[in-house]
Motif scaffolding. Sequence first.
Motif, PDB file in Angstrom:
ATOM      1  N   GLN A 163      -5.256  -3.768  -3.351  1.00  0.00           N
ATOM      2  CA  GLN A 163      -6.036  -2.889  -2.480  1.00  0.00           C
ATOM      3  C   GLN A 163      -7.278  -3.584  -1.938  1.00  0.00           C
ATOM      4  O   GLN A 163      -7.708  -3.303  -0.812  1.00  0.00           O
ATOM      5  N   SER A 164      -7.848  -4.513  -2.705  1.00  0.00           N
ATOM      6  CA  SER A 164      -9.082  -5.186  -2.268  1.00  0.00           C
ATOM      7  C   SER A 164      -8.805  -6.438  -1.445  1.00  0.00           C
ATOM      8  O   SER A 164      -9.681  -6.940  -0.741  1.00  0.00           O
ATOM      9  N   HIS A 178      -5.343  -2.768  -8.085  1.00  0.00           N
ATOM     10  CA  HIS A 178      -6.725  -2.914  -7.606  1.00  0.00           C
ATOM     11  C   HIS A 178      -6.875  -4.212  -6.812  1.00  0.00           C
ATOM     12  O   HIS A 178      -7.560  -4.233  -5.759  1.00  0.00           O
ATOM     13  N   ASP A 192      -9.955   4.970 -14.960  1.00  0.00           N
ATOM     14  CA  ASP A 192     -10.806   4.432 -16.029  1.00  0.00           C
ATOM     15  C   ASP A 192      -9.994   4.442 -17.317  1.00  0.00           C
ATOM     16  O   ASP A 192      -8.795   4.698 -17.315  1.00  0.00           O
ATOM     17  N   GLU A 196       0.834  -1.210   0.000  1.00  0.00           N
ATOM     18  CA  GLU A 196       0.000   0.000   0.000  1.00  0.00           C
ATOM     19  C   GLU A 196       0.872   1.266   0.000  1.00  0.00           C
ATOM     20  O   GLU A 196       0.539   2.247  -0.662  1.00  0.00           O
ATOM     21  N   GLU A 198      -9.965   8.402  -9.856  1.00  0.00           N
ATOM     22  CA  GLU A 198     -10.821   7.469 -10.639  1.00  0.00           C
ATOM     23  C   GLU A 198      -9.982   6.947 -11.786  1.00  0.00           C
ATOM     24  O   GLU A 198      -9.624   7.679 -12.699  1.00  0.00           O
ATOM     25  N   PHE A 202      -2.433  -1.454 -13.154  1.00  0.00           N
ATOM     26  CA  PHE A 202      -3.509  -0.969 -12.293  1.00  0.00           C
ATOM     27  C   PHE A 202      -4.445  -2.097 -11.876  1.00  0.00           C
ATOM     28  O   PHE A 202      -5.113  -1.993 -10.836  1.00  0.00           O
ATOM     29  N   ARG A 203      -4.555  -3.215 -12.694  1.00  0.00           N
ATOM     30  CA  ARG A 203      -5.322  -4.368 -12.226  1.00  0.00           C
ATOM     31  C   ARG A 203      -4.622  -4.977 -11.015  1.00  0.00           C
ATOM     32  O   ARG A 203      -5.261  -5.389 -10.042  1.00  0.00           O
TER      33      ARG A 203
END
Length: 393
Positions: A370-371, A367, A341, A319, A339, A363-364
């Motif tokens: 982070q999840s 993501h 996108d 992180e 954001e 970025f995948r």
Amino acid sequence: MRKDWKYILYVGGAIALFVLVKLITPKQYNWNVTLAHDDKDPYGTYALFNLLPDVLEKKRIKHNYKTIYELKDSLTSNENILIVATSFNPDKEDCNALLAHVNNGGNAFISSQYIWGSFADTLDVGTRDYLFSGETLLKEDSTSITFVNPQLDTMEQYWYRKDNIQNHFDEFDTVKTTIIARNSNGKPVTIRIPFGKGNFILNATPLAFTNIYLLAGSNSNFVSQTLSYLPIRDVNWTEYYHLGRMEATTPLRFILTNEPLRWAYYITLFAILAFMIFEAKRKQRIIPIIKPLANTTLEFVSTIGNLYFQNGNHKNIAEKKILFLLDHIRTQYMLSAREIDDEFIKTLALKSGKSEQELRVLFRTIHFIQSATEISGEQLVDLNAKIETFNRR
């Protein structure tokens, strides 16, 4: 300490050179008329001071710089007073004290080119300078003095420079005054005046009593025979009427009036001053070499990273790396990562020169991390590799 010795050697060498120059330099005489008893220059009376004990048969010679008024309480009636000056004009108190001393049986020898004032009026005497009166002694540069009494020296003549004995007595009481010596013009230069129980021996040629004449030829006979008119008694010689009050006014008086001590004092002051000037320079200490502060930022980061890695907290490290990456994108490419996108990825690809496919994979991965609740070490390494690839130009 070596530097101090160097300065001392410099000063010592300068002093030695100065002393050597003083020793080999011919003595320069001072031709000022001082009439001082300790002055060995031509117009001092050092020779007279040393001749007096022989003339007065070893009687005591007391020397001072006081007025007759100041001496009156210490004078005795059988004591002689001696004064040698270029001008003699005592004030009323001094005149009264001198007259009282001679009246009580004392004797006074006064040699002065000019005798005037109340003292001269009392004795009814006056002096004259032939240089300013139109008289002439001789055409030659020198002239003589001769005793009137032939029993003294068979009329021997004593020769002097004409401008040194230009004064004589032109007024005196012929009834009670005895002429002792005359100049070449027959004018009296030494007289005796009785006063009460004592006598005044007055002389108008004080330079005849100076060193330059006492040490030349037989002129010392003129001095000794002139002083022989004084009775054999103790002598109180005061130089106040020519030199003034010369008594010590400071503790340095004795040093400053003695030439060797005076030069020693001046040389000491010079040496101290020179030493102070040399020592006033700031002494530079050796400046130690100070190592510049090391950049420990990377070491700190490495230490913190190792700490997290050893604790197995891979998610926390990931992180923080993600936060650094997003901050880098915001400051470097002016893009906000609030954001993420397709539009953000396309714009970032154009600005960074990276392919859209590479950015989508990065970025995948971000993501996913982070999840996720936890990630493995391999996933942390994979993320770090993708971020390093992005940052590499």
